[in-house]
Design a protein around this motif. Structure first.
Motif, PDB file in Angstrom:
ATOM      1  N   GLN A  10       0.830  -1.213   0.000  1.00 44.64           N
ATOM      2  CA  GLN A  10       0.000   0.000   0.000  1.00 44.64           C
ATOM      3  C   GLN A  10       0.855   1.249   0.000  1.00 44.64           C
ATOM      4  O   GLN A  10       0.509   2.260  -0.631  1.00 44.64           O
ATOM      5  N   PHE A  11       1.973   1.207   0.703  1.00 43.51           N
ATOM      6  CA  PHE A  11       2.874   2.356   0.716  1.00 43.51           C
ATOM      7  C   PHE A  11       3.317   2.695  -0.702  1.00 43.51           C
ATOM      8  O   PHE A  11       3.305   3.869  -1.105  1.00 43.51           O
ATOM      9  N   PHE A  12       3.702   1.688  -1.487  1.00 40.13           N
ATOM     10  CA  PHE A  12       4.186   1.938  -2.845  1.00 40.13           C
ATOM     11  C   PHE A  12       3.053   2.368  -3.782  1.00 40.13           C
ATOM     12  O   PHE A  12       3.265   3.162  -4.691  1.00 40.13           O
ATOM     13  N   ILE A  13       1.861   1.847  -3.535  1.00 36.08           N
ATOM     14  CA  ILE A  13       0.699   2.273  -4.321  1.00 36.08           C
ATOM     15  C   ILE A  13       0.446   3.768  -4.094  1.00 36.08           C
ATOM     16  O   ILE A  13       0.154   4.518  -5.037  1.00 36.08           O
ATOM     17  N   ASP A  14       0.598   4.218  -2.869  1.00 36.24           N
ATOM     18  CA  ASP A  14       0.411   5.631  -2.537  1.00 36.24           C
ATOM     19  C   ASP A  14       1.589   6.477  -3.023  1.00 36.24           C
ATOM     20  O   ASP A  14       1.421   7.657  -3.366  1.00 36.24           O
ATOM     21  N   ALA A  16       3.330   5.957  -5.785  1.00 37.46           N
ATOM     22  CA  ALA A  16       3.353   6.047  -7.254  1.00 37.46           C
ATOM     23  C   ALA A  16       2.950   7.417  -7.800  1.00 37.46           C
ATOM     24  O   ALA A  16       3.669   7.993  -8.621  1.00 37.46           O
ATOM     25  N   PRO A  17       1.829   8.009  -7.364  1.00 37.47           N
ATOM     26  CA  PRO A  17       1.460   9.332  -7.884  1.00 37.47           C
ATOM     27  C   PRO A  17       2.105  10.486  -7.106  1.00 37.47           C
ATOM     28  O   PRO A  17       1.849  11.649  -7.394  1.00 37.47           O
ATOM     29  N   ASN A  18       2.923  10.142  -6.115  1.00 34.76           N
ATOM     30  CA  ASN A  18       3.542  11.165  -5.257  1.00 34.76           C
ATOM     31  C   ASN A  18       5.046  10.935  -5.124  1.00 34.76           C
ATOM     32  O   ASN A  18       5.624  11.142  -4.051  1.00 34.76           O
ATOM     33  N   ASN A  19       5.664  10.512  -6.219  1.00 33.60           N
ATOM     34  CA  ASN A  19       7.062  10.108  -6.151  1.00 33.60           C
ATOM     35  C   ASN A  19       7.988  11.324  -6.169  1.00 33.60           C
ATOM     36  O   ASN A  19       8.631  11.653  -7.167  1.00 33.60           O
ATOM     37  N   HIS A  20       8.050  11.994  -5.013  1.00 31.91           N
ATOM     38  CA  HIS A  20       8.930  13.150  -4.856  1.00 31.91           C
ATOM     39  C   HIS A  20       9.340  13.253  -3.383  1.00 31.91           C
ATOM     40  O   HIS A  20       8.714  12.660  -2.493  1.00 31.91           O
ATOM     41  N   LYS A  21      10.387  14.001  -3.126  1.00 34.06           N
ATOM     42  CA  LYS A  21      10.999  14.042  -1.796  1.00 34.06           C
ATOM     43  C   LYS A  21      10.057  14.582  -0.717  1.00 34.06           C
ATOM     44  O   LYS A  21      10.059  14.100   0.414  1.00 34.06           O
ATOM     45  N   ASP A  22       9.262  15.599  -1.042  1.00 36.70           N
ATOM     46  CA  ASP A  22       8.372  16.193  -0.038  1.00 36.70           C
ATOM     47  C   ASP A  22       7.403  15.151   0.518  1.00 36.70           C
ATOM     48  O   ASP A  22       7.218  15.047   1.733  1.00 36.70           O
ATOM     49  N   TRP A  23       6.774  14.382  -0.391  1.00 42.72           N
ATOM     50  CA  TRP A  23       5.815  13.358   0.059  1.00 42.72           C
ATOM     51  C   TRP A  23       6.530  12.297   0.870  1.00 42.72           C
ATOM     52  O   TRP A  23       6.039  11.865   1.922  1.00 42.72           O
ATOM     53  N   PHE A  24       7.705  11.885   0.398  1.00 38.70           N
ATOM     54  CA  PHE A  24       8.441  10.827   1.079  1.00 38.70           C
ATOM     55  C   PHE A  24       8.852  11.277   2.485  1.00 38.70           C
ATOM     56  O   PHE A  24       8.741  10.510   3.444  1.00 38.70           O
ATOM     57  N   ASP A  25       9.289  12.528   2.598  1.00 38.11           N
ATOM     58  CA  ASP A  25       9.677  13.042   3.912  1.00 38.11           C
ATOM     59  C   ASP A  25       8.484  13.085   4.872  1.00 38.11           C
ATOM     60  O   ASP A  25       8.610  12.764   6.057  1.00 38.11           O
ATOM     61  N   GLU A  26       7.324  13.443   4.340  1.00 40.28           N
ATOM     62  CA  GLU A  26       6.116  13.488   5.158  1.00 40.28           C
ATOM     63  C   GLU A  26       5.692  12.093   5.615  1.00 40.28           C
ATOM     64  O   GLU A  26       5.058  11.935   6.662  1.00 40.28           O
ATOM     65  N   ASN A  27       6.058  11.076   4.819  1.00 34.42           N
ATOM     66  CA  ASN A  27       5.668   9.696   5.103  1.00 34.42           C
ATOM     67  C   ASN A  27       6.850   8.825   5.534  1.00 34.42           C
ATOM     68  O   ASN A  27       6.764   7.598   5.482  1.00 34.42           O
ATOM     69  N   ARG A  28       7.915   9.476   5.973  1.00 30.59           N
ATOM     70  CA  ARG A  28       9.131   8.731   6.326  1.00 30.59           C
ATOM     71  C   ARG A  28       8.900   7.757   7.489  1.00 30.59           C
ATOM     72  O   ARG A  28       9.414   6.630   7.479  1.00 30.59           O
ATOM     73  N   LYS A  29       8.150   8.187   8.496  1.00 30.09           N
ATOM     74  CA  LYS A  29       7.890   7.291   9.623  1.00 30.09           C
ATOM     75  C   LYS A  29       7.111   6.060   9.154  1.00 30.09           C
ATOM     76  O   LYS A  29       7.377   4.935   9.603  1.00 30.09           O
ATOM     77  N   ARG A  30       6.154   6.300   8.272  1.00 31.31           N
ATOM     78  CA  ARG A  30       5.381   5.191   7.698  1.00 31.31           C
ATOM     79  C   ARG A  30       6.302   4.247   6.930  1.00 31.31           C
ATOM     80  O   ARG A  30       6.188   3.015   7.036  1.00 31.31           O
ATOM     81  N   TYR A  31       7.238   4.823   6.167  1.00 38.87           N
ATOM     82  CA  TYR A  31       8.201   4.026   5.409  1.00 38.87           C
ATOM     83  C   TYR A  31       9.067   3.176   6.347  1.00 38.87           C
ATOM     84  O   TYR A  31       9.261   1.969   6.121  1.00 38.87           O
ATOM     85  N   GLU A  32       9.573   3.788   7.390  1.00 35.84           N
ATOM     86  CA  GLU A  32      10.459   3.070   8.322  1.00 35.84           C
ATOM     87  C   GLU A  32       9.710   1.971   9.072  1.00 35.84           C
ATOM     88  O   GLU A  32      10.263   0.899   9.334  1.00 35.84           O
TER      89      GLU A  32
END
Length: 222
Positions: A10-14, A16-32
């Motif tokens: 689900q993380f990768f599905i989300d 896909a349309p937000n593949n940029h650093k700002d989104w990733f930084d906002e979701n970093r805890k979710r990623y970890e």
């Protein structure tokens, strides 16, 4: 046991349309929480299982796991993050290209288990071709084996247009001599990533390809 949950894909599905650093930084805890840590735990468990079949393979998980960041220096696609996680479990970790190891890749498109030979040097390529030519019957029996075909189907790899003079006759009988690489993969559906039996399914494929991997290892050492 499988530490990966449905949140992994689900993380990768989300992403896909937000593949940029700002989104990733906002979701970093979710990623970890749902990607980084579970995948590290999965790789550690897989190393333990592979080690039962090959005692030489016992790397640290961090030495096997590829970065999620894409190399965009020469790419037309400038999106910074990969849409999957992957690891190469081998004697020397991800930098080791020997046929003993196994490469695993998983994401919302598929789960794949790879083995074989890739990125060979010129002298290694000649060794493999010469060994296949001398052991053509055994080689064909290995890639025609029911278990291998069930999981992997066929050997893949880019083809050469020309063949050394001394191997031309053998290549007429065995077309796989034209290969520059000899790799193969088994594909499972993406939802397999969170199944409890994922590791056992990877090991089934590892074992199915082991006779062919040993053949290639002997070829390189010949």
């Amino acid at each position: 046991m499988n530490p990966i949950t449905e949140e992994f894909n689900q993380f990768f599905i989300d992403l896909a349309p937000n593949n940029h650093k700002d989104w990733f930084d906002e979701n970093r805890k979710r990623y970890e929480t749902h990607i980084k840590k579970p995948f590290e735990e999965f790789v550690a468990l897989l190393i333990d299982e592979v080690n039962k079949h090959n005692k030489k393979i016992n790397p640290k998980p961090k030495d096997c796991i590829f970065r999620i960041n894409r190399d965009i220096r020469f790419a037309k696609d400038k999106t910074p993050y990969k849409m999957n996680r992957s690891a190469a479990i081998n004697v020397g970790g991800k930098k080791d290209m020997s046929p003993e190891g196994v490469y695993v890749e998983m994401g919302p498109e598929h789960v794949r288990v790879y083995r074989g030979l890739y990125m060979l040097k010129a002298d290694e390529l000649l060794k493999i071709r010469t060994y296949i030519a001398k052991n053509a019957k055994t080689f064909k029996e290995l890639y025609s084996d029911k278990s291998f075909v069930k999981y992997f189907g066929e050997i893949r790899g880019e083809k050469a247009k020309r063949m050394p003079k001394e191997l031309k006759e053998a290549a007429e009988k065995e077309e796989l001599l034209f290969n520059k690489h000899w790799y193969f993969f088994s594909q499972m559906p993406p939802e397999k990533a969170s199944d409890t039996d994922l590791i056992s399914e990877v090991i089934k494929r590892f074992k199915a390809a082991e006779p062919l991997a040993q053949f290639f290892d002997k070829a390189l050492k010949s």
